[in-house]
Motif scaffolding. Structure first.
Motif, PDB file in Angstrom:
ATOM      1  N   THR A  49       1.027  -1.214   0.024  1.00 40.86           N
ATOM      2  CA  THR A  49      -0.070   0.112  -0.089  1.00 40.86           C
ATOM      3  C   THR A  49       0.922   1.293  -0.108  1.00 40.86           C
ATOM      4  O   THR A  49       0.638   2.021  -0.655  1.00 40.86           O
ATOM      5  CB  THR A  49      -0.905  -0.143   1.204  1.00 40.86           C
ATOM      6  N   LYS A  50       1.878   1.225   0.986  1.00 41.17           N
ATOM      7  CA  LYS A  50       2.837   2.406   0.960  1.00 41.17           C
ATOM      8  C   LYS A  50       3.384   2.558  -0.208  1.00 41.17           C
ATOM      9  O   LYS A  50       3.745   3.714  -0.767  1.00 41.17           O
ATOM     10  CB  LYS A  50       3.439   2.299   2.314  1.00 41.17           C
ATOM     11  N   LEU A  51       3.753   1.428  -0.994  1.00 39.34           N
ATOM     12  CA  LEU A  51       4.897   1.587  -2.105  1.00 39.34           C
ATOM     13  C   LEU A  51       3.924   2.474  -3.284  1.00 39.34           C
ATOM     14  O   LEU A  51       4.527   3.035  -3.945  1.00 39.34           O
ATOM     15  CB  LEU A  51       5.294   0.323  -2.494  1.00 39.34           C
ATOM     16  N   ALA A  52       2.679   1.717  -3.280  1.00 36.32           N
ATOM     17  CA  ALA A  52       1.845   2.644  -4.371  1.00 36.32           C
ATOM     18  C   ALA A  52       1.553   4.179  -4.097  1.00 36.32           C
ATOM     19  O   ALA A  52       1.777   4.995  -5.106  1.00 36.32           O
ATOM     20  CB  ALA A  52       0.355   2.091  -4.243  1.00 36.32           C
ATOM     21  N   GLU A  53       1.608   4.367  -2.759  1.00 37.84           N
ATOM     22  CA  GLU A  53       1.465   5.769  -2.672  1.00 37.84           C
ATOM     23  C   GLU A  53       2.785   6.460  -2.927  1.00 37.84           C
ATOM     24  O   GLU A  53       2.924   7.574  -3.195  1.00 37.84           O
ATOM     25  CB  GLU A  53       1.254   6.040  -1.130  1.00 37.84           C
ATOM     26  N   LEU A  54       3.948   6.007  -2.563  1.00 42.88           N
ATOM     27  CA  LEU A  54       5.179   6.363  -2.867  1.00 42.88           C
ATOM     28  C   LEU A  54       5.498   6.709  -4.501  1.00 42.88           C
ATOM     29  O   LEU A  54       5.861   7.629  -4.897  1.00 42.88           O
ATOM     30  CB  LEU A  54       6.306   5.704  -2.255  1.00 42.88           C
ATOM     31  N   ARG A  55       5.071   5.657  -5.410  1.00 43.47           N
ATOM     32  CA  ARG A  55       5.099   5.595  -6.660  1.00 43.47           C
ATOM     33  C   ARG A  55       4.522   6.737  -6.945  1.00 43.47           C
ATOM     34  O   ARG A  55       4.913   7.708  -8.125  1.00 43.47           O
ATOM     35  CB  ARG A  55       4.768   4.396  -7.080  1.00 43.47           C
ATOM     36  N   ALA A  56       3.166   6.939  -6.601  1.00 43.33           N
ATOM     37  CA  ALA A  56       2.261   8.143  -7.009  1.00 43.33           C
ATOM     38  C   ALA A  56       3.009   9.203  -6.677  1.00 43.33           C
ATOM     39  O   ALA A  56       2.564  10.368  -7.406  1.00 43.33           O
ATOM     40  CB  ALA A  56       1.010   8.025  -6.436  1.00 43.33           C
ATOM     41  N   ALA A  57       3.480   9.554  -5.399  1.00 44.19           N
ATOM     42  CA  ALA A  57       4.326  10.720  -5.253  1.00 44.19           C
ATOM     43  C   ALA A  57       5.603  11.114  -5.933  1.00 44.19           C
ATOM     44  O   ALA A  57       6.061  12.064  -5.779  1.00 44.19           O
ATOM     45  CB  ALA A  57       4.553  10.734  -3.785  1.00 44.19           C
ATOM     46  N   GLY A  58       6.101  10.147  -7.028  1.00 42.45           N
ATOM     47  CA  GLY A  58       7.176  10.446  -7.772  1.00 42.45           C
ATOM     48  C   GLY A  58       8.574   9.780  -7.074  1.00 42.45           C
ATOM     49  O   GLY A  58       9.540  10.165  -7.422  1.00 42.45           O
ATOM     50  N   VAL A  59       8.497   9.129  -5.749  1.00 39.49           N
ATOM     51  CA  VAL A  59       9.589   8.656  -5.348  1.00 39.49           C
ATOM     52  C   VAL A  59      10.350   7.316  -6.034  1.00 39.49           C
ATOM     53  O   VAL A  59       9.310   6.467  -6.573  1.00 39.49           O
ATOM     54  CB  VAL A  59       9.365   8.077  -3.988  1.00 39.49           C
ATOM     55  N   VAL A  60      11.461   7.391  -6.523  1.00 40.32           N
ATOM     56  CA  VAL A  60      12.198   6.370  -7.298  1.00 40.32           C
ATOM     57  C   VAL A  60      12.845   5.317  -6.587  1.00 40.32           C
ATOM     58  O   VAL A  60      12.736   4.121  -6.917  1.00 40.32           O
ATOM     59  CB  VAL A  60      13.150   7.270  -8.274  1.00 40.32           C
ATOM     60  N   ASP A  61      13.580   5.494  -5.469  1.00 33.97           N
ATOM     61  CA  ASP A  61      14.593   4.610  -4.951  1.00 33.97           C
ATOM     62  C   ASP A  61      13.932   4.375  -3.533  1.00 33.97           C
ATOM     63  O   ASP A  61      13.852   5.378  -2.610  1.00 33.97           O
ATOM     64  CB  ASP A  61      16.031   5.026  -4.820  1.00 33.97           C
ATOM     65  N   VAL A  62      13.804   3.147  -2.926  1.00 31.77           N
ATOM     66  CA  VAL A  62      13.247   2.997  -1.768  1.00 31.77           C
ATOM     67  C   VAL A  62      13.942   1.898  -1.281  1.00 31.77           C
ATOM     68  O   VAL A  62      14.338   0.868  -1.815  1.00 31.77           O
ATOM     69  CB  VAL A  62      11.767   2.494  -1.843  1.00 31.77           C
ATOM     70  N   VAL A  63      14.221   1.900   0.065  1.00 33.69           N
ATOM     71  CA  VAL A  63      14.653   0.825   0.864  1.00 33.69           C
ATOM     72  C   VAL A  63      13.594   0.532   1.931  1.00 33.69           C
ATOM     73  O   VAL A  63      13.039   1.297   2.492  1.00 33.69           O
ATOM     74  CB  VAL A  63      15.801   1.290   1.650  1.00 33.69           C
ATOM     75  N   LEU A  64      13.543  -0.880   2.098  1.00 32.19           N
ATOM     76  CA  LEU A  64      12.554  -1.288   3.123  1.00 32.19           C
ATOM     77  C   LEU A  64      13.223  -1.633   4.509  1.00 32.19           C
ATOM     78  O   LEU A  64      14.462  -2.015   4.543  1.00 32.19           O
ATOM     79  CB  LEU A  64      11.852  -2.741   2.594  1.00 32.19           C
ATOM     80  N   ASP A  65      12.627  -0.996   5.491  1.00 32.50           N
ATOM     81  CA  ASP A  65      13.059  -1.308   6.896  1.00 32.50           C
ATOM     82  C   ASP A  65      11.791  -1.997   7.780  1.00 32.50           C
ATOM     83  O   ASP A  65      10.691  -1.498   7.909  1.00 32.50           O
ATOM     84  CB  ASP A  65      13.312   0.022   7.553  1.00 32.50           C
TER      85      ASP A  65
END
Length: 295
Positions: free
Chosen positions: A185-201
Motif C-alpha cells: 500500500t505504501k509503495l503505491a503511495e510513494l510511486r504516485a508521489a514520484g519517489v524512485v529509490d526505496v529501501v525497506l525497513d
C-alpha cells in the motif's frame, strides 16, 4: 508466502540508490549506516551527541571505520519517548547536518525524521536520504515531500506512534503477510508521489515484541517478494539485551550475532551504533557465505 512470486511494486530492484549531486550509493555489497542521535534521551546513551565538536569527531570515526551512510536524527523514537515540537527537532538536527556536510562533503547523509518540513530543510542543507519511521503516517505531507525532494526513501513498518507503539503488537493474521500488505500500500503511495529509490525497513522493535522480532529475523527472506533492498536496525535493542539479561551498554556481542543472522537472511544495510564491528561482521560473513539477492 512464496518469496519467488513476481514483483508488483514497479520499483527497480537494482541495488543502488541515486542520491543528490549525481552520486550513487552501491548496495550490491551490504553496507553500514552509522547512528548519530542528536537527542538527550535516546535509549542507548553512548549514541547521544550534543556538542558540534563531539558530533564531527564521531562522524569522522564512523566514516574512517567504514560507514557508508551517517544517519542523523533529532527526535527520539524509543518506546514512550517524549513528543517534541517541530521547531525543537529542527534546532537539534539542521545545524548538525550542515556541519557534517561541510566537514565531510563526500559522505552520504541520512536524516531520520517523519516530518515533511524537517526533511525539506535537511535536504536543502545536504541530506541525501530520507529515513522515515512512520511510512508517512505521522505527517500527511511527508510522502509528497519525498517525491518532490528526489532523494532515496527508507520505508519502515510501524503501527501507532513512538508513544503508543507498544500497545499495537497484536496482529490478527500472519505477521509477515500483514507487513507485505502494508508495504505494498505504501509503495503505491510513494510511486504516485514520484519517489524512485526505496529501501525497506521491517521496523524491529516498532510495534513488535522481541519474540516477533526473532520471527521477523528468521523470515526476512520473505520480504524479497517486494524486490527492494532491506535495512535492518537491531543495534543494542531490547530484543538483543533483554533475553540475555543485559543492558544496551552490554549488548554489543549480541548485536553482532543478530547482525550475522540478518546478513545471512538478506540485509543490505545495517543501521548501527558500532560501525567498526558491523563492518568486520560483513567482511567475515562475505568471506564464508553468499549474501542472498533481494531481487
Amino acid at each position: 508466502m512464496n518469496p519467488t512470486v513476481a514483483q508488483d511494486t514497479c520499483f527497480s530492484a537494482r541495488q543502488t540508490l541515486r542520491c543528490p549531486r549525481g552520486r550513487v550509493l552501491d548496495m550490491r555489497r551490504p553496507q553500514v549506516m552509522g547512528i548519530l542521535n542528536l537527542t538527550p534521551d535516546s535509549f542507548y546513551q553512548g549514541s547521544r551527541v550534543q556538542a558540534t565538536d563531539d558530533l564531527l569527531r564521531r562522524a569522522e570515526q564512523m566514516l574512517e571505520a567504514g560507514a557508508a551512510v551517517l544517519d542523523l536524527g533529532g527526535y527520539s523514537t524509543r518506546p514512550g519517548a517524549e513528543d517534541i515540537a517541530e521547531n525543537e527537532e529542527k534546532r537539534r538536527v539542521l545545524p548538525a547536518i550542515q556541519a557534517v556536510r561541510e566537514a565531510f562533503p563526500e559522505a552520504f547523509l541520512s536524516v531520520d525524521t517523519f516530518r515533511a518540513s524537517v526533511a525539506t530543510e535537511a535536504v536543502a542543507l545536504g541530506a541525501d536520504i530520507l529515513n522515515d519511521i512512520s511510512a508517512g503516517t505521522l505527517d500527511a505531507e511527508l510522502l509528497s515531500a519525498a517525491g518532490r525532494l528526489g532523494v532515496p526513501y527508507v520505508l519502515m513498518h510501524l503501527r501507532g506512534t513512538p508513544q503508543t507503539m507498544t500497545q499495537h503488537t497484536h496482529y490478527s493474521s500472519d505477521l509477515l503477510l500483514e507487513m507485505v500488505r502494508f508495504f505494498r500500500t505504501k509503495l503505491a503511495e510513494l510511486r504516485a508521489a514520484g519517489v524512485v529509490d526505496v529501501v525497506l525497513d521491517p521496523g524491529f522493535g516498532f510495534a513488535k515484541t522481541s519474540e516477533q522480532g526473532y520471527e521477523l529475523l528468521r523470515r526476512l527472506p520473505e520480504l524479497n517478494i517486494l524486490g527492494l533492498p532491506l535495512l535492518v536496525g537491531v543495534s543494542r535493542k531490547s530484543m538483543v539485551y533483554k533475553p540475555l539479561g543485559l543492558t544496551p551498554d552490554a549488548a554489543l556481542t549480541g548485536t553482532i550475532a543478530v547482525h550475522t543472522m540478518a546478513l545471512l537472511n538478506g540485509a543490505r544495510l545495517l543501521r548501527v551504533h558500532d560501525v567498526a564491528e558491523a563492518v568486520q561482521t560483513i567482511k567475515l560473513v562475505l568471506n564464508s557465505y553468499p549474501i542472498p539477492s533481494s531481487s
